[in-house]
Design a protein around this motif. Structure first.
Motif, PDB file in Angstrom:
ATOM      1  N   GLU A 126      16.760   0.263   4.609  1.00 52.38           N
ATOM      2  CA  GLU A 126      17.096   0.140   6.030  1.00 52.38           C
ATOM      3  C   GLU A 126      17.557  -1.278   6.377  1.00 52.38           C
ATOM      4  O   GLU A 126      18.323  -1.470   7.332  1.00 52.38           O
ATOM      5  N   GLY A 169      -0.364  -1.582   5.937  1.00 52.29           N
ATOM      6  CA  GLY A 169      -0.361  -1.049   7.297  1.00 52.29           C
ATOM      7  C   GLY A 169      -1.732  -0.540   7.661  1.00 52.29           C
ATOM      8  O   GLY A 169      -2.661  -1.316   7.921  1.00 52.29           O
ATOM      9  N   THR A 196       0.819  -1.220   0.000  1.00 54.35           N
ATOM     10  CA  THR A 196       0.000   0.000   0.000  1.00 54.35           C
ATOM     11  C   THR A 196       0.851   1.269   0.000  1.00 54.35           C
ATOM     12  O   THR A 196       0.308   2.373  -0.015  1.00 54.35           O
TER      13      THR A 196
HETATM   14  P1  NAD Z   1       5.500   4.355   2.186  1.00 53.28           P
HETATM   15  O1  NAD Z   1       5.444   5.018   3.512  1.00 53.28           O
HETATM   16  O2  NAD Z   1       4.799   4.961   1.039  1.00 53.28           O
HETATM   17  O3  NAD Z   1       4.975   2.834   2.328  1.00 53.28           O
HETATM   18  C1  NAD Z   1       5.435   2.014   3.340  1.00 53.28           C
HETATM   19  C2  NAD Z   1       4.719   0.671   3.340  1.00 53.28           C
HETATM   20  O4  NAD Z   1       5.154  -0.034   4.523  1.00 53.28           O
HETATM   21  C3  NAD Z   1       3.194   0.772   3.444  1.00 53.28           C
HETATM   22  O5  NAD Z   1       2.604  -0.311   2.763  1.00 53.28           O
HETATM   23  C4  NAD Z   1       2.947   0.630   4.953  1.00 53.28           C
HETATM   24  O6  NAD Z   1       1.672   0.128   5.246  1.00 53.28           O
HETATM   25  C5  NAD Z   1       4.016  -0.371   5.332  1.00 53.28           C
HETATM   26  N1  NAD Z   1       4.414  -0.291   6.733  1.00 53.28           N
HETATM   27  C6  NAD Z   1       4.724   0.844   7.430  1.00 53.28           C
HETATM   28  N2  NAD Z   1       5.066   0.525   8.693  1.00 53.28           N
HETATM   29  C7  NAD Z   1       4.984  -0.825   8.782  1.00 53.28           C
HETATM   30  C8  NAD Z   1       5.195  -1.760   9.851  1.00 53.28           C
HETATM   31  N3  NAD Z   1       5.558  -1.355  11.082  1.00 53.28           N
HETATM   32  N4  NAD Z   1       5.012  -3.076   9.602  1.00 53.28           N
HETATM   33  C9  NAD Z   1       4.615  -3.502   8.382  1.00 53.28           C
HETATM   34  N5  NAD Z   1       4.383  -2.664   7.339  1.00 53.28           N
HETATM   35  C10 NAD Z   1       4.561  -1.338   7.549  1.00 53.28           C
HETATM   36  O7  NAD Z   1       7.057   4.156   1.859  1.00 53.28           O
HETATM   37  P2  NAD Z   1       7.774   4.125   0.429  1.00 53.28           P
HETATM   38  O8  NAD Z   1       8.092   5.492   0.023  1.00 53.28           O
HETATM   39  O9  NAD Z   1       7.030   3.227  -0.505  1.00 53.28           O
HETATM   40  O10 NAD Z   1       9.156   3.451   0.821  1.00 53.28           O
HETATM   41  C11 NAD Z   1       9.267   2.078   1.107  1.00 53.28           C
HETATM   42  C12 NAD Z   1      10.749   1.709   1.184  1.00 53.28           C
HETATM   43  O11 NAD Z   1      11.317   1.896  -0.108  1.00 53.28           O
HETATM   44  C13 NAD Z   1      11.556   2.587   2.135  1.00 53.28           C
HETATM   45  O12 NAD Z   1      12.542   1.819   2.738  1.00 53.28           O
HETATM   46  C14 NAD Z   1      12.193   3.628   1.210  1.00 53.28           C
HETATM   47  O13 NAD Z   1      13.417   4.115   1.711  1.00 53.28           O
HETATM   48  C15 NAD Z   1      12.417   2.798  -0.046  1.00 53.28           C
HETATM   49  N6  NAD Z   1      12.455   3.592  -1.269  1.00 53.28           N
HETATM   50  C16 NAD Z   1      11.368   4.300  -1.648  1.00 53.28           C
HETATM   51  C17 NAD Z   1      11.405   5.062  -2.819  1.00 53.28           C
HETATM   52  C18 NAD Z   1      10.181   5.832  -3.275  1.00 53.28           C
HETATM   53  O14 NAD Z   1      10.223   6.418  -4.346  1.00 53.28           O
HETATM   54  N7  NAD Z   1       9.095   5.855  -2.535  1.00 53.28           N
HETATM   55  C19 NAD Z   1      12.575   5.119  -3.566  1.00 53.28           C
HETATM   56  C20 NAD Z   1      13.671   4.372  -3.166  1.00 53.28           C
HETATM   57  C21 NAD Z   1      13.601   3.606  -2.009  1.00 53.28           C
END
Ligand code: NAD
Ligand code: MG
Length: 383
Positions: free
Chosen positions: A124, A36, A10
């Motif tokens: 991470e 989440g 999500t």
């Molecule tokens: P986001 O906040 O949009 O999504 C995070 C996801 O993790 C959601 O599905 C949420 O429900 C879930 N989540 C949050 N806390 C949780 C928990 N305690 N237990 C289980 N699930 C949990 O984040 P994002 O931007 O999609 O980033 C996700 C990862 O990808 C991060 O590590 C980020 O550094 C990395 N990343 C993201 C991008 C980007 O463009 N968004 C680019 C490079 C790397």
């Protein structure tokens, strides 16, 4: 047909991954999804992709989600055991690790131990436990594909070359919304200002990390493990247009870069279908419209968090896990309006200075270091 599990479906990366899956139904099948708090979106994804398993964080969410999906066959689990079960779901061959923060570590480890290939967005995982993860990947004989755009760019620029011939890698960084902002006004920036990234549309935590440049610090550590390079062969350059996603310099002076418009669907798709490439809907580059690209050195006074990440990477052992934990607590506090933007780096520095780095021999020890960092930062915050 590739059978995928998406941890964090999500989130920003999760949603982009499912867009690629939806555009290539002949190539992918979804085995498990996890989310989440956004139950409405997870419900919609379950209806669209019919996974065998879905997992949410809390039991209340699992009960609510079951009620929202009468007659749906998907098994709905919860908590860390639920995330682990989703990560290990038997039919999947690849797991997209897209949970945000250190919460992604345990399910990702479970997926590796279950023999799944990993498409890694959750940087991470490598920041906190890089040495253990890289050993596990080798032992299990699974493949680890970077999703982070910079690491994907390096991975792409390494194709067909010998790693022995690499002189250094150069990670590009946009510099975020504050790379030109008056330094003395940084402490007054609002949450909305910090969330207003010039080039990328991402989750809230990584967007704040981009504004402090802690994100680039985490990426330096991620690159060190992924590409097995010492810190002095990993450079960072600010490139405000985010067109060149990163570069590899070889011993003969040749530099190979990967370019494209900033859209995560491109690196996600490459991780999913490597070595094949598929259509992503990402726009091509209009070089004459872009006309010029700029580069400059990061200013460590403006971005103290980047310097802290170099310090943690140099100290090694438990320090990166503690730094990462401190950053997560500090970013949450900033997003909750409890501290100023410039307090984020100050808090991380105080937590790191209170920590004596020690070696980490297991994932449990990584989690203890993470917990120590969280507690110390909360204590410093008076929480
Ligand atoms: P986001 O906040 O949009 O999504 C995070 C996801 O993790 C959601 O599905 C949420 O429900 C879930 N989540 C949050 N806390 C949780 C928990 N305690 N237990 C289980 N699930 C949990 O984040 P994002 O931007 O999609 O980033 C996700 C990862 O990808 C991060 O590590 C980020 O550094 C990395 N990343 C993201 C991008 C980007 O463009 N968004 C680019 C490079 C790397
Ligand atoms: Mg990145």
């Amino acid at each position: 047909m590739k059978r995928l599990t998406i941890l964090g479906s999500t989130g920003s990366i999760g949603v982009s991954t499912l867009e690629i899956v939806a555009a290539h139904r002949d190539k992918f099948e979804i085995v498990a999804l996890t989310g989440g708090k956004n139950l409405q979106l997870l419900k919609k994804q379950i209806e669209e992709f019919s996974p065998q398993v879905a997992a949410v964080i809390s039991e209340e969410s699992a009960i609510a989600l079951r009620k929202m999906l009468p007659g749906v066959k998907t098994e709905i689990l919860h908590g860390v055991p639920g995330m682990i079960a989703a990560a290990c779901a038997e039919d999947a061959t690849m797991v997209v690790a897209a949970i945000v923060g250190a919460a992604g570590l345990v399910p990702t480890v479970a997926a590796i131990r279950a023999g799944k290939d990993i498409a890694l967005a959750n940087k991470e995982t490598l920041v906190t436990a890089g040495h253990l993860i890289m050993d596990m990947i080798k032992e299990q004989g699974v493949q680890l594909f970077p999703v982070d755009s910079e690491h994907s760019a390096i991975f792409q620029s390494l194709q067909g070359h010998r790693s022995d011939d690499v002189k250094r890698i150069i990670l590009t960084a946009s510099g975020g919304p504050f790379s030109q902002y008056p330094l003395d006004k940084l402490k007054e920036v609002s949450i909305a200002d910090a969330l207003n990234h010039p080039n990328w549309c991402m989750g809230r935590k990584i967007t704040i990390d981009s504004a402090t440049m802690m994100n680039k610090g985490l990426e330096v550590i991620e690159a060190k493990w992924l590409f097995d390079l010492p810190l002095d062969r990993i450079s960072v350059v600010i490139h405000p247009q985010s067109i060149i996603h990163s570069l590899v310099e070889y011993v003969d002076g040749c530099v190979i870069a990967q370019l494209g418009v900033p859209d995560m669907k491109a690196p996600i798709a490459y991780a999913l279908t490597y070595p094949e490439r598929v259509a992503t809907g990402v726009r091509g580059l209009d070089l004459t419209a872009i006309a010029s690209l700029n580069f400059f050195e990061p200013d460590l006074q403006r971005f103290p968090a980047l310097q802290l990440a170099y310090r943690a990477a140099g100290d090694g052992e438990s320090m990166p896990a503690v730094m990462n934990a401190a950053n997560e607590v500090a970013v949450d506090a900033f997003l909750a309006g409890k501290i100023k933007f410039t307090d984020i780096a100050l808090l991380i520095e105080k937590t790191m200075s209170a920590h004596d780095a020690h070696s980490l021999g297991s994932i449990e020890e990584v989690m203890s270091a993470d917990l120590w960092g969280r507690k110390k930062t909360r204590e410093l915050l008076g929480l």
